[in-house]
Design an enzyme around this catalytic site. Structure first.
Site, mmCIF file in Angstrom:
data_model
loop_
_atom_site.group_PDB
_atom_site.id
_atom_site.type_symbol
_atom_site.label_atom_id
_atom_site.label_comp_id
_atom_site.label_asym_id
_atom_site.label_seq_id
_atom_site.Cartn_x
_atom_site.Cartn_y
_atom_site.Cartn_z
ATOM 1 N N HIS A 93 -6.247 -2.894 6.376
ATOM 2 C CA HIS A 93 -5.569 -3.901 5.551
ATOM 3 C C HIS A 93 -4.600 -4.759 6.362
ATOM 4 O O HIS A 93 -3.848 -5.554 5.797
ATOM 5 C CB HIS A 93 -4.822 -3.214 4.403
ATOM 6 N N TYR A 115 0.797 -1.219 0.000
ATOM 7 C CA TYR A 115 0.000 0.000 0.000
ATOM 8 C C TYR A 115 0.833 1.275 0.000
ATOM 9 O O TYR A 115 0.334 2.328 -0.392
ATOM 10 C CB TYR A 115 -1.028 -0.021 1.130
#
Length: 771
Positions: free
Chosen positions: A452, A293
């Protein structure tokens, strides 16, 4: 002349209009009355002087567009160098070819109805890239056809966007309008905002009014008002949202939009772009959601920072937090394998590597802002394209001039802290060797990682020679594939991939860390107790976690050892302590073919059953199991052309399971990957594990060498509240690891099991201390 900010430009415009009116009226009076001699000539000259000055200011105002992707000056530099540097020319030719084939065609701007991978989704994504690329080409060629092309598409969106409600395929709390999720709408704003800015002066005032009110305002209002809580998150989605709103603000001269982007919808600084730069990175640049990410977030961070650097240079945004964006890029690149793929920590897709558009963008910008860097040059060569900006010119020039480009990326052992203050655990990346023979161990003792994050405290993964050996599943997702739930995260991400059993760390009582509850996990982090990484012979990190399971204290010491003969071994001392009895499972998820195991197992080839019924266990087929007692459990696997053996000491009674993912998966979403799981029961448990890298296999010449493990035995010499001392027998030599359990003072003299050393750990091989 330096660029003026938007408020200064607006003030000059108003003053220009007032003075112009005064000048016109004065000259009208002169012409009508013919009384020139009555006028104060000096006053008239003063008015004319002011008039000329404001004309200059008006010219400066005209230079404010473009101000997002690049400036007029920067565009001129790119233009003059296109033919000079091959990589720049290739990059230019690629976008020109892709854009030119659409010129003169009626571009479809369809009513949104499809999820990711569907026609309308992909068409809107293609449209914003076409508008942006055409805008760049307009500035580099001066050809009006590119500006007209972009304008016409913008006008279509100006007609479409006011009619949109939530997307019909929206499934989350942050639905999109043009796309199924608001994140993609934010992507649209980033690129469409830059596209508008790039062709701003080719559009009439009346058309600009239509575009700003129709294409942009509905999207900005939707994100900042209807999705206010989402816009104000500290999360990668909000990075894109703030970048999109801010870029549109700069492109449309809207200070309100820019201020919301920078400081949140309330403009109090608690959220917004600055808060996102402060809150998502540790002081050394580790991105809390993980390397996959940070790759995704780097693009909006870098493109909005570029726009701010042009429009609001007083912010010195690229220098913010000691150049945190440079640290983020450098750190992200260190979190890749030798093939450029990002380590699969937390939710991640293993196919993503550093040739993605996000990294092309960040590297081209960073080269210009932070200066030349051989590491970036290595990656840029692999990317084989650059942005058409000043940094892209610099990279293309360096590649053209440099005949001795780096053969390998300069990977190194590096430790990152986690949390905005650097006090929420971290990640250690230990490396041994170089080039094609690089071995990398990733030890994760970080914070959770927001939405996440995975439940994997004290997990580690091993890479060798570019191959993932001890693996992390990553996420269950087929991004961009419509047939697989529209490219979204699949349910098995939560039911398997994020669960503790899907990782190489300890599972108690077949439950996941923190009960697999994000709201709980976000309150805690593991802690590093000690590390020593300067001696290439022995690199060690010791970390603990006392919160993943109530009443269970976990501690893991991980050692990357390079023996005098060059042999590499990974030693792992994992202890758990509790007041009551628990079932402890320690998995080793591996990539490769099982060649041999030391245990006599019972195979379930004729029937299949799962290892458990929840918390990820329901997704594991139990392929074989073996009962062991006071045994050395060994498994040899072959990955590519190298052998790897996992050796684990089982004290007392235990069970070994051989499993494979893919159970309870009716839609065939999971990869079928093997694991060995060692189970013990008791109040306390100690797992002593060694992974050795050995031998080679040549399938061409049908030759195998060093296929057998050298580890012959593992013994615990001492285990008490203060010390763990283990002996690992490698052929006829002994490797001793002595570790203090509580005192991490590097000056402390220690003695246990007949060995003496200074500091928390002592490592001895063949009678000699090697650390």
């Amino acid at each position: 002349m330096s660029q003026l900010n938007s408020s200064t430009v607006q003030r000059f415009k108003r003053e220009f209009e007032l003075v112009l009116i005064r000048v016109i009226r004065a000259w009208e009076f002169v012409l009508k009355k013919s009384v020139l001699k009555r006028l104060n000539l000096l006053y008239m000259l003063s008015l004319l002087k002011t008039f000329c000055l404001l004309l200059c200011c008006s010219a400066v105002f005209a230079q404010q567009h473009p101000a997002t992707f690049f400036t007029t000056t920067e565009a001129a530099e790119v233009k003059k160098n296109i033919a000079k540097y091959p990589l720049l020319k290739e990059s230019y030719d690629d976008i020109k070819k892709d854009t030119d084939k659409w010129l003169g065609k009626d571009i479809d701007v369809p009513f949104p109805k499809d999820p990711a991978g569907g026609y309308t989704h992909d068409k809107h994504k293609q449209n914003y890239m076409l508008m942006f690329n055409a805008g760049v080409l307009y500035n580099l060629t001066g050809e009006a056809k590119y500006a007209t092309f972009t304008k016409n598409i913008l006008l279509k969106y100006a007609a479409l966007n006011p009619t949109l409600k939530n997307h019909p395929e929206a499934t989350s709390s942050s639905p999109g309008r043009i796309f199924w999720q608001a994140l993609n709408d934010a992507n649209w704003l980033v690129y469409t905002g830059m596209a508008y800015d790039l062709v701003y002066h080719s559009i009439t005032a009346a058309e600009r009014k239509i575009i700003e009110a129709g294409a942009f305002k509905p999207e900005v209002d939707f994100i900042t008002k209807d999705l206010n809580s989402w816009f104000n998150l500290i999360h990668n989605h909000a990075v894109w949202a703030c970048a999109g709103i801010g870029i549109v603000g700069i492109a449309t001269n809207n200070k309100d939009y820019v201020d919301m982007a920078l400081y949140g919808s309330k403009k109090d600084g608690k959220t917004g772009f600055i808060a996102l730069m402060d809150g998502l990175f540790s002081p050394d640049g580790y991105y809390t959601e993980g390397p996959y990410y940070v790759r995704y977030a780097l693009l909006p961070y870098y493109v909005f920072a570029t726009a701010l650097n042009h429009a609001k240079p007083e912010l010195k945004i690229f220098q913010h937090r000691n150049s945190i964006l440079k640290k983020a890029l450098d750190g992200g690149l260190q979190q890749t394998n030798t093939d450029g793929t990002f380590f699969a920590l937390n939710d991640a897709l293993k196919e993503k590597d550093f040739t993605t558009n996000e990294l092309v963008t960040a590297i081209s910008v960073a080269w210009n802002v932070y200066g030349k860097d051989d590491a970036l040059l290595y990656v840029a060569e692999k990317q084989n394209r650059v942005l058409l900006n000043k940094g892209g010119v610099g990279i293309a020039a360096a590649i053209a001039a440099n005949k001795n480009l780096p053969a390998y990326f300069p990977y190194k052992t590096v430790e990152f802290t986690d949390g905005k203050n650097g006090d929420e655990g971290g990640v250690s990346i230990l490396r041994s060797g170089s080039g094609k023979k690089l071995t990398t161990l990733i030890y994760k003792y970080s914070a959770h990682g927001l939405s996440h994050g995975h439940y994997d405290k004290l997990n580690y993964n091993l890479y060798d020679k570019g191959n993932e050996i001890l693996s992390d599943y990553g996420a269950v997702r087929f991004i961009g594939v419509e047939q697989k739930y529209g490219g979204r995260y699949l349910p098995e991400t939560k039911t398997y991939a994020a669960q503790t059993i899907a990782h190489n760390t300890l599972v108690a009582d077949e439950t996941s860390h923190f009960g697999a509850k994000e709201a709980v996990a976000e309150n805690f982090h593991a802690d590093k107790l000690y590390s020593s990484i300067k001696n290439k012979n022995v690199q060690v990190v010791i970390a603990k976690d006392d919160n993943a399971y109530k009443g269970i204290a976990m501690k893991r010491g991980v050692y990357m050892i390079e023996l005098p003969d060059g042999k590499k071994v990974i030693a792992d001392l994992f202890s758990a302590a509790a007041a009551t009895e628990h079932q402890y499972d320690l998995p080793f998820h591996y990539n490769g073919d099982l060649i041999w195991t030391s245990v006599k197992y019972k195979s379930y080839a004729a029937r299949q059953e799962t290892l458990g019924n929840k918390n990820g266990y329901q997704h594991l087929w139990k392929e074989a199991e073996a009962a062991v007692n006071d045994s050395l459990v060994q498994l040899t696997l072959l990955n590519n052309r190298t052998y790897y053996t996992i050796s684990s000491l089982v004290q007392g009674a235990g069970t070994v399971f051989f499993t494979r993912s893919g159970a309870n998966d009716p839609n065939f979403n999971l990869r079928h990957e093997p694991a060995m799981i060692i189970r013990k029961k008791g109040t306390d448990a100690l797992f002593v594990n060694v992974t050795e890298i050995h031998g080679s296999f040549d399938p061409i010449n049908e030759f195998s060498a060093g296929a057998y493990a050298e580890v012959k035995n593992i013994r615990v010499l001492q285990q008490d509240a203060s010390y763990i001392v283990v002996e690992i027998e490698l052929n006829n030599k002994k490797l001793i690891i002595a570790q203090h359990n509580t005192n991490m003072n590097e000056q402390q003299a220690n003695s246990a099991a007949g060995f003496s050393w200074t500091g928390p750990v002592g490592v001895f091989y063949d009678g000699k201390k090697i650390n």
